[in-house]
Design a protein around this motif. Structure first.
Motif, short mmCIF file in Angstrom:
data_model
loop_
_atom_site.label_atom_id
_atom_site.label_comp_id
_atom_site.label_asym_id
_atom_site.label_seq_id
_atom_site.Cartn_x
_atom_site.Cartn_y
_atom_site.Cartn_z
N LEU A 17 0.81 -1.21 0.00
CA LEU A 17 0.00 0.00 0.00
C LEU A 17 0.85 1.27 0.00
O LEU A 17 0.66 2.18 -0.82
CB LEU A 17 -0.89 -0.05 1.25
CG LEU A 17 -1.94 1.02 1.39
CD1 LEU A 17 -3.05 0.78 0.39
CD2 LEU A 17 -2.51 1.03 2.81
N ILE A 18 1.81 1.33 0.92
CA ILE A 18 2.59 2.56 1.11
C ILE A 18 3.66 2.71 0.02
O ILE A 18 3.87 3.80 -0.51
CB ILE A 18 3.21 2.57 2.53
CG1 ILE A 18 2.09 2.68 3.58
CG2 ILE A 18 4.21 3.70 2.70
CD1 ILE A 18 1.21 3.91 3.48
N ASP B 83 10.39 -5.59 -4.56
CA ASP B 83 9.68 -6.32 -3.52
C ASP B 83 10.30 -7.71 -3.40
O ASP B 83 10.78 -8.27 -4.40
CB ASP B 83 8.18 -6.46 -3.85
CG ASP B 83 7.34 -6.75 -2.61
OD1 ASP B 83 6.59 -5.85 -2.18
OD2 ASP B 83 7.43 -7.87 -2.07
N GLN C 66 4.55 -9.63 -6.69
CA GLN C 66 3.94 -8.46 -6.05
C GLN C 66 4.28 -7.18 -6.82
O GLN C 66 3.45 -6.27 -6.90
CB GLN C 66 4.43 -8.40 -4.60
CG GLN C 66 3.99 -7.18 -3.82
CD GLN C 66 2.57 -7.31 -3.30
OE1 GLN C 66 1.77 -8.07 -3.84
NE2 GLN C 66 2.25 -6.55 -2.28
N ILE D 271 8.58 -1.82 3.89
CA ILE D 271 8.31 -3.23 4.21
C ILE D 271 7.43 -3.28 5.46
O ILE D 271 7.23 -2.27 6.12
CB ILE D 271 9.63 -4.01 4.40
CG1 ILE D 271 10.40 -3.47 5.60
CG2 ILE D 271 10.49 -3.91 3.13
CD1 ILE D 271 11.60 -4.32 6.00
N GLU E 228 5.70 -3.59 9.15
CA GLU E 228 6.09 -2.97 10.43
C GLU E 228 6.57 -4.05 11.41
O GLU E 228 5.82 -4.52 12.26
CB GLU E 228 4.88 -2.21 11.00
CG GLU E 228 5.17 -1.37 12.22
CD GLU E 228 5.81 -0.02 11.91
OE1 GLU E 228 6.37 0.14 10.81
OE2 GLU E 228 5.75 0.85 12.78
N LYS F 62 13.07 -4.82 9.67
CA LYS F 62 13.68 -3.50 9.39
C LYS F 62 15.19 -3.58 9.62
O LYS F 62 15.97 -3.05 8.83
CB LYS F 62 13.08 -2.42 10.30
CG LYS F 62 11.55 -2.25 10.22
CD LYS F 62 11.08 -1.27 9.17
CE LYS F 62 9.58 -1.04 9.27
NZ LYS F 62 8.92 -0.63 8.04
N SER G 157 5.70 3.51 11.00
CA SER G 157 4.68 4.32 11.68
C SER G 157 5.05 4.61 13.12
O SER G 157 4.61 5.61 13.69
CB SER G 157 3.33 3.61 11.69
OG SER G 157 2.95 3.25 10.40
N PRO H 211 4.62 8.61 6.44
CA PRO H 211 3.49 9.23 5.74
C PRO H 211 2.19 8.94 6.48
O PRO H 211 2.15 8.12 7.40
CB PRO H 211 3.50 8.50 4.40
CG PRO H 211 3.98 7.13 4.73
CD PRO H 211 4.94 7.27 5.88
N ASN I 239 -1.80 7.78 5.92
CA ASN I 239 -2.63 7.10 4.92
C ASN I 239 -3.95 7.85 4.67
O ASN I 239 -4.58 8.26 5.62
CB ASN I 239 -2.93 5.69 5.43
CG ASN I 239 -3.25 4.75 4.29
OD1 ASN I 239 -2.74 4.89 3.18
ND2 ASN I 239 -4.12 3.82 4.55
P1 NAD Z 1 2.11 -3.89 3.08
O1 NAD Z 1 2.00 -5.16 3.82
O2 NAD Z 1 0.95 -3.41 2.25
O3 NAD Z 1 3.37 -3.97 2.10
C1 NAD Z 1 4.62 -4.48 2.49
C2 NAD Z 1 5.36 -5.01 1.26
O4 NAD Z 1 6.71 -5.29 1.62
C3 NAD Z 1 4.75 -6.32 0.71
O5 NAD Z 1 4.52 -6.17 -0.67
C4 NAD Z 1 5.84 -7.36 0.99
O6 NAD Z 1 5.90 -8.38 0.01
C5 NAD Z 1 7.09 -6.51 0.97
N1 NAD Z 1 8.24 -7.07 1.69
C6 NAD Z 1 8.25 -7.84 2.79
N2 NAD Z 1 9.52 -8.13 3.13
C7 NAD Z 1 10.33 -7.51 2.24
C8 NAD Z 1 11.74 -7.43 2.06
N3 NAD Z 1 12.58 -8.05 2.89
N4 NAD Z 1 12.22 -6.72 1.01
C9 NAD Z 1 11.37 -6.10 0.16
N5 NAD Z 1 10.04 -6.14 0.28
C10 NAD Z 1 9.52 -6.83 1.31
O7 NAD Z 1 2.53 -2.78 4.17
P2 NAD Z 1 2.23 -1.20 4.13
O8 NAD Z 1 0.88 -0.93 4.69
O9 NAD Z 1 2.57 -0.68 2.78
O10 NAD Z 1 3.29 -0.67 5.21
C11 NAD Z 1 4.67 -0.52 4.93
C12 NAD Z 1 5.32 0.36 6.00
O11 NAD Z 1 4.71 1.65 5.98
C13 NAD Z 1 5.18 -0.17 7.44
O12 NAD Z 1 6.35 0.11 8.17
C14 NAD Z 1 4.02 0.64 7.97
O13 NAD Z 1 4.06 0.81 9.37
C15 NAD Z 1 4.25 1.97 7.28
N6 NAD Z 1 3.03 2.79 7.17
C16 NAD Z 1 1.82 2.22 6.87
C17 NAD Z 1 0.68 3.01 6.80
C18 NAD Z 1 -0.66 2.39 6.48
O14 NAD Z 1 -1.68 3.02 6.78
N7 NAD Z 1 -0.72 1.22 5.87
C19 NAD Z 1 0.77 4.39 7.01
C20 NAD Z 1 2.03 4.95 7.27
C21 NAD Z 1 3.16 4.15 7.36
#
Ligand code: NAD
Length: 311
Positions: free
Chosen positions: A13-14, A33, A38, A92, A94, A99, A121, A143, A145
């Motif tokens: 998503l992010i 990814d 994906q 990636i 949370e 990380k 986050s 960021p 959402n």
């Molecule tokens: P998500 O689960 O939608 O996406 C994560 C992606 O990372 C997946 O496509 C997964 O395949 C990939 N991934 C996993 N391990 C990996 C690796 N080792 N190397 C490369 N890719 C890898 O998660 P998201 O909602 O996009 O969140 C991502 C980050 O952004 C988190 O830290 C989250 O806290 C932060 N965030 C999320 C939001 C929200 O509302 N969703 C808002 C702000 C910040």
């Protein structure tokens, strides 16, 4: 900047949102990814989103949807993603262990001019950047959402992050049309979630004490405080509600303090203690309608973002 490269790690998503924001001003974006499939799913989704935004007159930047999409390239190695990038945005899941692992890999692959930036986050950057050769280049840009419509970004340095990294990150966020706020130091939850949790704690207490229904608590925000907060923060609101903040404190300070002393401690938020609250929320929006309701919300946020830009 147009020939410069931005690497994005994680195409969920992010990661997709960041890709669209950077491509919006013409950066060369590489999207990586750990799941190869994906990336292709993400690219298809990004294309669909950009074309829909263009059709609705909501596309950001000056390039067409097609031109923006052409700026984004999927890659299947981390190395290809980060090499020669001026900025890497990690997106990636949370999870602290993950990380730590990915930042270690990034550290080994990136040069001394690359900013290594996490979208986390809540996790403070010192927890996953401590032992890195390039730790002065590491920072958080959190960021909100959906980032395409909600432009605030929390820029949070670790104790060893250089001033140069902070100012480069701020400048980049501004360049892509986001609104950075800069922390002097890291703290758990940064700012947005600390404030959000303070609100959630009192909302939950009002419901579990049987004072208000969940629906009425939400009306206090959506038809009350939220109306103001879309345009102006609580501090400026207070400043304007009297003859400045000093006069606000003279008039209302003792009331705020005495009401605040009646607050109950924050709830535990354990699933077991949250059953009653959860039941009321499920009634408000049944679980099979969450997706429809998210779309309802995002359509309105998009209109609000447009209105804010026009005014
Ligand atoms: P998500 O689960 O939608 O996406 C994560 C992606 O990372 C997946 O496509 C997964 O395949 C990939 N991934 C996993 N391990 C990996 C690796 N080792 N190397 C490369 N890719 C890898 O998660 P998201 O909602 O996009 O969140 C991502 C980050 O952004 C988190 O830290 C989250 O806290 C932060 N965030 C999320 C939001 C929200 O509302 N969703 C808002 C702000 C910040």
């Amino acid at each position: 900047s147009r020939d410069e490269k931005i690497g994005i790690i994680g195409s969920g998503l992010i990661g997709r949102s960041w890709a669209m924001l950077f491509a919006g001003v013409g950066y060369k974006v590489t999207l990586y990814d750990v799941l190869e499939t994906q990336v292709s799913v993400a690219l298809e989704d990004i294309k669909k989103q950009l074309l829909a935004l263009e059709k609705d007159g909501m596309l950001r930047g000056t390039l067409t949807a097609e031109q923006q999409f052409k700026c984004i390239k999927g890659v299947n190695s981390l190395k290809e993603c980060v090499q020669k990038a001026k900025h890497v945005q990690e997106c990636i899941p949370e999870n602290l262990e993950l990380k730590i692992k990915v930042f270690k890999e990034l550290d080994g692959l990136s040069g001394s001019n690359t900013v290594l930036c996490s979208s986390t986050s809540c996790i403070v950057p010192s927890k996953f950047t401590a032992d890195l050769a390039h730790k002065a280049n590491c920072i958080v840009a959190h960021p909100v959402n959906p980032p395409y419509y909600v432009s605030c970004v929390e820029v949070v340095p670790a104790p060893w992050t250089s001033k140069d990294t902070v100012s480069k990150t701020r400048a980049l966020m501004k360049e892509i049309g986001q609104a950075p706020v800069t922390f002097s130091r890291e703290l758990p939850g940064f700012g947005l979630n600390r404030i959000q949790y303070a609100i959630l704690n009192e909302c939950s207490n009002l419901v579990s004490d049987g004072v208000l229904s969940a629906e009425d608590v939400d009306t206090l925000m959506s038809e009350g405080l939220g109306m103001r907060y879309a345009w102006m923060g609580p501090l400026e609101t207070a400043h304007l509600n009297a003859e400045g903040m000093m006069s606000y404190c003279e008039r209302y300070g003792s009331t705020i303090s005495s009401v605040s002393s009646t607050f109950n401690p924050p709830p535990t938020w354990s699933p077991n203690d949250s059953k009653a609250l959860s039941k009321q929320c499920d009634k408000m929006v049944p679980l099979d309608q969450l997706q429809t309701r998210r779309q309802w919300r995002d359509a309105r946020l998009a209109k609000l973002a447009k209105l804010k830009k026009e005014m």
